[in-house]
Design an enzyme around this catalytic site. Structure first.
Site, PDB file in Angstrom:
ATOM      1  CD  GLU A 174      -3.223  -1.098   1.884  1.00 44.20           C
ATOM      2  OE1 GLU A 174      -3.337  -0.068   2.798  1.00 44.20           O
ATOM      3  OE2 GLU A 174      -4.362  -1.819   1.691  1.00 44.20           O
ATOM      4  CD  GLU A 297      -3.643  -5.892   2.932  1.00 41.99           C
ATOM      5  OE1 GLU A 297      -4.759  -5.017   3.371  1.00 41.99           O
ATOM      6  OE2 GLU A 297      -2.495  -5.790   3.013  1.00 41.99           O
TER       7      GLU A 297
END
Ligand code: AHR
Length: 497
Positions: A174, A297
């Site tokens: 991220e 995720e």
């Protein structure tokens, strides 16, 4: 609309990579500490500090790959703090997750030991956000180099003679957010630089994974593919199912209304559109489909359980989560030409966990049962399945009532997974088993259903939602008709002659 499915048992559409059934364990809340690691001196039965009950449960679902150490935690993790004598390891503050003191007792050796116990592949996520190229490069050397070198000697001095085999290595997490708030152009350059020093030593070949977009950030995918395709083996995608309108009002894990049941499933079906649209961009730069899409995720994200640390992301898990798992895994199957791995967030005690613990107690969630029922699809070949589903509507919105997928094993056994999203009505699905007339020797099935929309397991009632044998079908020639209970996930096994 009359529902109908046609299963073309002779049309194979490629392998369903078992890594689609992967998991993710971060240093977050009680996932690593208590969930997996209790320490050698714990009264909870353990082997080398890792709890036995959890290992057995994860082995049962054939966990193929485990991602670690984060998550947001990965970009502030310094691996050298997690090696050597445990008592001497540096302590740090886990700034992302609850501000807890991390004692680094679970580090590289413990994680690799866990993977060995689970017989699963490690997927290690390196630190780009606050780490250096040298640090990442040395971690790979420490893990995988067998010759004489500073990192190899350091590993040996910590008790591990031989290098480990590590295939999957993520270069940042991220990085558009908690991993450094970067622009895609900047990260693409950093990715190219960092991955250069993620070396292949000896026979060990690393699969380099670039940080991909959040949800529908198609620009991030475009830039990464344009600038770095030839330097990556896979790129990631993160997408969470959040029923509520905002991150401040995500909705509760139990005790919700039908509207929220519907919205949750509607939002989880959005995964189909995301993968399709990101795949179009990937196809533009990689028409041969060399680069994999890794959804590392995914899962539901609700408000935390009342009274628990908001930074621990602890939530209950109900039959609604089982449906989310079932439909999402069916979507991954459909896109298995591109989706080569997926990692449910997160294994234990965090978000859509497959296992919850309370001290020495452990329970299996409805999501666990779906992973157990669906494990038959791992490495099987996807079969062509055409589904004309009826619609399930609520408050002017419509979604398909049924989600389905089918595969065939190397031994010729067919498995069909079927989800009925409807919370109140059972669903009758005729399935034409084209190519199997007169050849079926045995049909068996397992189903998971709930009595209420938030049916879930608790430590006092750990079996409230548990798989049951499924017999609600008839077979005439090659026409199989199944009746699926409301809010249920079913897997059929069809053995041809
Ligand atoms: O899974 C919880 C967090 O969600 C991860 O740390 C992060 O990568 C994502 O935002």
């Amino acid at each position: 609309m009359t529902q109908r499915a046609v299963l073309n048992t002779d049309i194979r559409k490629g392998k369903i990579n078992r890594n689609i059934y992967g998991h993710f364990s971060e240093h977050l809340g009680r996932c690593i500490y208590e969930g997996l690691w209790v320490g050698e001196d714990s009264t909870i039965p353990n082997t080398k500090g890792i709890r036995n009950d959890v290992v057995e449960a994860l082995k049962e679902i054939k966990i193929p790959v485990l991602r670690w150490p984060g998550g947001c935690f990965a970009d502030e993790y310094h691996w050298k703090d997690g090696i050597g004598e445990r008592e001497g390891r540096k302590r740090m503050i886990n700034t992302h997750w609850g501000g807890m003191v991390e004692n680094n007792h679970f580090g590289t050796h413990e994680f690799m030991e866990l993977c060995a116990m689970l017989a699963c592949e490690p997927y290690i996520n390196g630190n780009v956000g606050s780490g250096t190229v040298q640090e990442m490069s040395e971690w790979v050397e420490y893990l995988t180099f067998g010759g004489v070198s500073p990192m190899s000697e350091l590993r040996q001095s910590n008790g591990r003679q031989e290098p480990w085999a590590v295939t999957y290595f993520g270069v940042g997490n991220e990085n558009w957010g908690c991993g450094g708030n970067m622009r895609p152009e900047y990260y693409a350059d950093l990715y190219r630089q960092y991955q250069t020093y993620v070396r292949n030593y000896g026979d060990n070949h690393i699969h380099r994974i670039a940080c991909g977009p959040n949800s529908d950030d198609y620009n991030w995918m475009e830039v990464l593919m344009r600038e770095a395709t030839r330097f990556m083996d896979s790129i990631t995608l993160h997408y969470y199912t959040v029923p509520g309108p905002t991150w401040d009002k995500k909705g509760t894990a139990t005790g919700f209304e039908v509207a929220e049941w519907f919205t949750t499933l509607e939002k989880s079906l959005h995964m189909e559109e995301l993968i399709t649209k990101h795949s179009v961009i990937m196809d533009k730069y990689d028409p041969e489909k060399r680069v994999g899409l890794i959804v590392d995720e995914w899962g539901t994200w609700y408000d935390v359980e009342p009274g628990t640390n908001p930074g621990f992301l602890y939530q209950q898990n109900s039959i609604r989560d089982a449906l989310v798992a079932g439909v999402t895994l069916n979507i991954f199957h459909k896109h298995s030409d591109r989706v080569r791995m997926a990692n449910l967030a997160q294994t234990i005690n965090v978000l859509q966990a497959v296992i919850l613990t309370e001290g020495e107690k452990m329970l299996l969630t409805p999501t666990y049962h779906v992973f157990n029922m669906y494990k038959v699809h791992q490495d099987a070949e996807l079969l062509d399945l055409t589904l004309e589903s009826g619609t399930y509507s609520f408050d002017g919105h419509e979604i398909p009532e049924i989600s389905a997928s089918a595969s065939i094993t190397a031994e010729g056994v067919i498995h069909v997974s079927l989800c009925n999203l409807n919370h109140e009505a059972s669903s009758i699905v005729p399935v034409d088993l084209r190519g199997l007339a007169g050849q079926i020797v045995e049909i068996t099935g397992t189903t998971l259903a709930g009595q209420t929309i938030d049916a879930h397991n608790t430590f006092s009632q750990p079996e409230a939602v548990a798989p049951q044998p499924f017999n609600a079908y008839t077979l005439e020639g090659d026409r199989l008709t199944v009746e699926l209970a409301p809010m249920s996930v079913t897997v059929l096994e069809i053995k041809p002659k």
